[in-house]
Enzyme design. Structure first.
Site, short mmCIF file in Angstrom:
data_model
loop_
_atom_site.label_atom_id
_atom_site.label_comp_id
_atom_site.label_asym_id
_atom_site.label_seq_id
_atom_site.Cartn_x
_atom_site.Cartn_y
_atom_site.Cartn_z
CB THR A 187 -0.91 0.00 1.23
OG1 THR A 187 -1.70 -1.18 1.23
CG2 THR A 187 -1.83 1.21 1.24
CD GLU A 233 -1.54 -3.65 9.33
OE1 GLU A 233 -1.72 -3.86 8.11
OE2 GLU A 233 -0.51 -4.00 9.93
#
Length: 388
Positions: free
Chosen positions: A165, A249
């Site tokens: 990402t 996360e």
């Protein structure tokens, strides 16, 4: 909003900040989002604009341009507002910077490294990525094969990463590499900078959803990384540094999943009340009422649990198992909600011009990244004493 669960985890200052984020989403993101989706990458300017409003790296000390706040609820507000509005490609990029990459720079970087990197990350001038996943290694961090060999004052880095990402936009990439053969004590983290010779970006991957999010392959061929770019005081700490940050996360993804489901429900309720069939709004048919009632109830349940987890995290009490429970259950709920809401749109739900179509494809990956939901269940099962 169609959900009814009370929000007691946030204070007035968080709700004031929420109004700022909501306005930012409306003014700076919504008008350009389709362009970014077509381009396959978000304009870097959105990171700069977010930095100007104090939406990045809240924990950066004031002396380095930040707010100096380790109150994670501000980051949760950012995650919620982007997800609820249906702009997951931008929201994921910011969440990666705030929730995934930030701890490495705030907690592991030494004073000299923080001076070099934190001001730019906080202003949005620098964009971060974290490179763990490899072509042959998914959720098994101990299986990482990228290598870093010490040569004098440098490390020579070789290997490949995928599904990264912010991969195209990233200026700083936290790379997990093997410095010894020990599966768990043989990993070390390094910060690779944009222009280092031998560091190359592969293609921007063509994904099912999240079309505006740059997700890339990264290649390292004899990249000479200065030892001063190593994170941590010694070699071999990388596996435990990676694992330590996974709970935040996973909670971040659960927060986004719940807010995304809320947004989908709001859109679908409005559509069901406005769309008429057989002389009446489709939302007034018993089946539609029952489906929407089920969705709202499930979201309310998810919201209470996610807020509970946010409170635990703020107090430093969120366990990896609790984070795993939140990640798998709420992301599963997000996928179910997308499917049911699209069905209630009928044929229009299959048209990309409707927000539910984008939400449907964007939701699917939530059960896969940051550890698949099967891995989450494995962690929970082992905590119950059911491991091998």
């Amino acid at each position: 909003m169609t959900t009814t669960s009370p929000r007691t985890v946030f204070e007035p200052e968080h709700e004031m900040f929420r109004r700022t984020v909501r306005s930012f989403v409306k003014q700076e993101v919504a008008p350009h989002y389709s362009e970014w989706e077509d381009a396959g990458v978000v304009d870097r300017a959105v990171f700069l604009a977010a930095g100007e409003l104090g939406m990045l790296l809240f924990g950066t000390p004031e002396s380095l341009g930040g707010a100096g706040s380790r109150d994670w609820r501000f980051s949760a507000v950012v995650n919620e507002e982007f997800a609820r509005a249906g702009f997951a490609s931008v929201g994921l990029g910011l969440a990666l910077q705030n929730d995934v990459a930030a701890p490495y720079f705030l907690d592991l970087a030494d004073a000299e490294q923080q001076q070099r990197w934190l001001p730019g990350l906080t202003s949005g001038e620098l964009i971060a990525a974290v490179a763990m996943t490899e072509p042959g290694t998914g959720s098994d961090l101990a299986g990482i094969s990228t290598t870093a060999r010490r040569v004098g004052d440098d490390y020579i880095l070789n290997g490949a990463k995928t599904f990264i990402t912010n991969g195209q936009n990233a200026d700083l990439v936290v790379v997990a590499a093997r410095t010894s053969e020990d599966r768990h004590r043989g990993l070390t983290l390094f910060v690779v900078e944009r222009d280092m010779p031998g560091f190359e970006r592969g293609r921007n991957l063509d994904k099912l959803g999240l079309h505006g999010q740059d997700t890339s392959e990264l290649f390292f061929s004899d990249v000479r990384v200065p030892a001063r770019n190593r994170l941590g005081t010694t070699e071999g700490e990388g596996f435990y540094q990676l694992v330590r940050n996974l709970s935040q996360e996973r909670l971040s993804l659960a927060v986004m999943a719940a807010a995304s489901a809320e947004g989908m429900l709001d859109h679908t309720r409005e559509y069901a009340l406005g769309r008429r069939a057989f002389g009446r709004p489709v939302g007034t048919f018993q089946h539609s009422r029952f489906v929407l009632a089920e969705i709202r109830t499930e979201i309310d349940i998810a919201r209470v649990f996610v807020d509970h987890c946010i409170g635990l995290h703020v107090r430093g009490e969120l366990s990896p198992v609790r984070a795993a429970e939140a990640k798998w259950w709420v992301s599963d709920l997000q996928v179910r909600t997308a499917d049911r809401c699209l069905q209630l749109h009928g044929g229009y739900g299959y048209m990309r011009e409707y927000p539910i179509a984008r939400a449907f494809v964007d939701s699917r990956v939530q059960t896969i990244y940051a550890g698949t939901n099967e891995i989450m269940k494995e962690l929970i099962g082992r905590d119950m004493g059911l491991g091998e």
